[in-house]
Design an enzyme around this catalytic site. Structure first.
Site, PDB file in Angstrom:
ATOM      1  N   CYS A   1      10.194 -36.156 -17.185  1.00 62.49           N
ATOM      2  CA  CYS A   1      10.716 -34.849 -17.752  1.00 62.49           C
ATOM      3  C   CYS A   1      12.365 -34.707 -17.248  1.00 62.49           C
ATOM      4  O   CYS A   1      13.020 -33.687 -17.889  1.00 62.49           O
ATOM      5  CB  CYS A   1      10.104 -33.764 -17.360  1.00 62.49           C
ATOM      6  SG  CYS A   1       8.558 -33.611 -18.366  1.00 62.49           S
TER       7      CYS A   1
ATOM      8  N   CYS B   1       2.335 -21.492 -20.544  1.00 63.86           N
ATOM      9  CA  CYS B   1       2.694 -22.852 -20.473  1.00 63.86           C
ATOM     10  C   CYS B   1       3.504 -23.004 -21.578  1.00 63.86           C
ATOM     11  O   CYS B   1       3.772 -22.554 -22.774  1.00 63.86           O
ATOM     12  CB  CYS B   1       1.281 -23.674 -21.054  1.00 63.86           C
ATOM     13  SG  CYS B   1      -0.213 -23.436 -19.894  1.00 63.86           S
TER      14      CYS B   1
ATOM     15  N   HIS C   1      10.066 -27.622 -25.402  1.00 62.98           N
ATOM     16  CA  HIS C   1      10.146 -29.025 -24.341  1.00 62.98           C
ATOM     17  C   HIS C   1       9.853 -30.259 -24.788  1.00 62.98           C
ATOM     18  O   HIS C   1       8.995 -30.948 -24.609  1.00 62.98           O
ATOM     19  CB  HIS C   1       9.277 -28.745 -23.147  1.00 62.98           C
ATOM     20  CG  HIS C   1       9.446 -29.615 -22.047  1.00 62.98           C
ATOM     21  ND1 HIS C   1      10.625 -30.423 -21.691  1.00 62.98           N
ATOM     22  CD2 HIS C   1       8.339 -29.975 -21.041  1.00 62.98           C
ATOM     23  CE1 HIS C   1      10.202 -31.102 -20.657  1.00 62.98           C
ATOM     24  NE2 HIS C   1       8.930 -30.946 -20.366  1.00 62.98           N
TER      25      HIS C   1
END
Lengths: 405, 60
Positions: free
Chosen positions: A87, A222, A352
């Site tokens: 990430c 989340c 994301h």
């Protein structure tokens, strides 16, 4: 706190991000090229000015995404780095360009981050593998079947839930409600960001009562999967000094660019340690930039889960040691608080798309330091920090400063 | 199906990632710092009838 242009400094010249979303009609190259061209135009340069290209995409780096982008934006023959680093992929692409400029090989470089994930589902732990029908020992441990869910878990919701619970265990004032408040804040912030994947406010009740994924993180705590791209153009101070004054005024100094990995800890073989490498990166970044946490006007940090954001308040020194619970309860990281955190909506609501995330965080800070963030603008911002962490682990921290008038 | 993932520190200082079994998968039933002991448990049977077992930990 503003920065002057010294020859050996490195600056953000242009920045762009697509809205994070799900784009069934656009592919990864479309999204990445749009951001690359957007960042070049924003910096008032063209691809002919670019001396180096780094392109981050966790799932497509091995497919030569950088060269495929060149076929859309211009094949000039410059060095291309295809970057994958969990990430922290996007932040690592920026750092690759930083190092090329610092070494003197390049004056202007382009860093692009892009990912197309669609509805990928949860990541980590070999979650998508099917069990064999005949048990035969295989692999390093002679396992006869996938073990995630039987011998603990390496899924991302599980890992970050455990990291949050460990912090809650050590700090009595931290519990389910504090983690939920982080998600409440980021969903609320995202309502002001037209580039966010989701722009919807949720009540504390809705967040706490949404389906439990991995205690204490519910579904609304989340981050989603999604598609998107972001790009920044970096320039050496020496070259920037020769550019028009209106370009110089919009440039943002990269005062620190740090990348760390895990030092050894006694439990590192059985669970990722998301704290130590973040603390190490922050300490290096503050020292390099000559900036303290108290100087930061805004922070974009890696809230892949609500638990992650809370513990990073402490890891980045945004609160008193051990004080992350009190920090969120007192409103500190809200957009009108002491140190606004994730005014973009964060990963939880902005989204994301992995390779894009670390570049998008730098875009966000840059946009605020220029005073161009519209409704979500943090007024008078002059210094900001962008943080990402990928498991394995890799942590990237960039500190950015507004140009002196 | 909910399960309890845990990091267990054994008395000799070894760290183990495993499941806590034989207890409810609720925050009330599982507390950080609680003592546990080794518990072998079945995790499935293949098409030939062979049973696989895993090691877990149960509340002590």
């Amino acid at each position: 706190m503003t920065a002057k242009i010294s020859p050996d400094s490195v600056w953000v010249l242009g920045a762009h991000m697509t809205r994070f979303a799900r784009y069934p009609d656009l592919d990864l190259i479309d999204l990445a090229s749009e951001s690359a061209m957007g960042a070049l135009a924003d910096g008032e340069v063209t691809v002919a000015d670019v001396d180096v290209l780094a392109c981050g995409s966790l799932f497509q780096a091995s497919g030569g995404i950088g060269q495929r982008i060149q076929k859309q934006i211009g094949q000039t023959g410059v060095p291309v780095y295809n970057v994958a680093n969990a990430c922290a992929t996007g932040a690592t692409a920026i750092r690759a360009v930083m190092m090329a400029i610092r070494s003197g090989e390049a004056e202007i470089g382009l860093a692009v981050g892009a990912e197309k994930m669609g509805k990928m589902g949860l990541l980590g732990g070999g979650a998508a593998k099917k069990e064999k029908k005949v048990f035969e020992p295989s692999g390093r441990y002679g396992a006869v079947t996938g073990v995630d869910g039987y011998l603990g878990t390496e899924t991302m919701p599980g890992v970050f839930a455990q990291a949050g619970m460990a912090y809650a265990h050590d700090h009595d004032e931290v519990g389910f409600e504090q983690f939920a408040r982080v998600a409440y804040k980021n969903h609320l912030h995202s309502t002001l960001n037209p580039l966010a994947q989701y722009q919807k406010e949720f009540s504390m009740g809705e967040i706490m009562e949404s389906p439990m994924m991995s205690y204490p993180n519910t579904l609304l705590m989340c981050c989603p999967t999604g598609d998107g791209a972001a790009a920044v153009v970096l320039v050496s101070g020496e070259r920037l000094a020769s550019m028009p004054s209106h370009v110089q005024k919009r440039a943002v100094k990269v005062s620190a660019s740090v990348l760390t990995s895990d030092p050894f800890t006694e439990d590192c073989q059985v669970q990722p340690d998301v704290n130590t490498l973040t603390r190490n990166a922050a300490a290096q970044a503050y020292e390099t930039a000559g900036v303290g946490a108290e100087d930061l006007d805004l922070v974009e940090l890696h809230d892949c889960f609500a638990t992650a954001e809370l513990i990073h308040y402490d890891n980045l020194g945004l609160c008193e040691p051990g004080g992350a619970g009190e920090f969120i309860d007192s409103g500190g990281p809200f957009r009108d608080g002491a140190t606004p955190v994730n005014v973009s909506g964060g990963l939880i609501s902005k989204g994301h798309p992995i390779g894009a995330t670390g570049v998008a965080n730098v875009f966000e800070i840059t946009t605020h330091l220029r005073g161009e963030a519209g409704d979500r603008q943090v007024e008078g911002a002059t210094v900001g920090l962008a943080h990402v962490i990928g498991l394995g682990s890799a942590c990237g921290v960039h500190i950015l400063e507004k140009a002196a008038a | 199906m909910p399960f309890v993932s845990a990091i267990v520190r054994t008395d000799d200082g070894t760290w183990v990632r495993s499941n806590v079994v034989n207890c409810d998968a609720t925050p009330e039933a599982v507390k950080l710092g609680m003592r546990v002991r080794l518990a072998i448990y079945p995790i499935g049977t293949d098409d030939d009838g062979t049973e696989a077992v895993a090691f877990g930990y149960e509340p002590a």
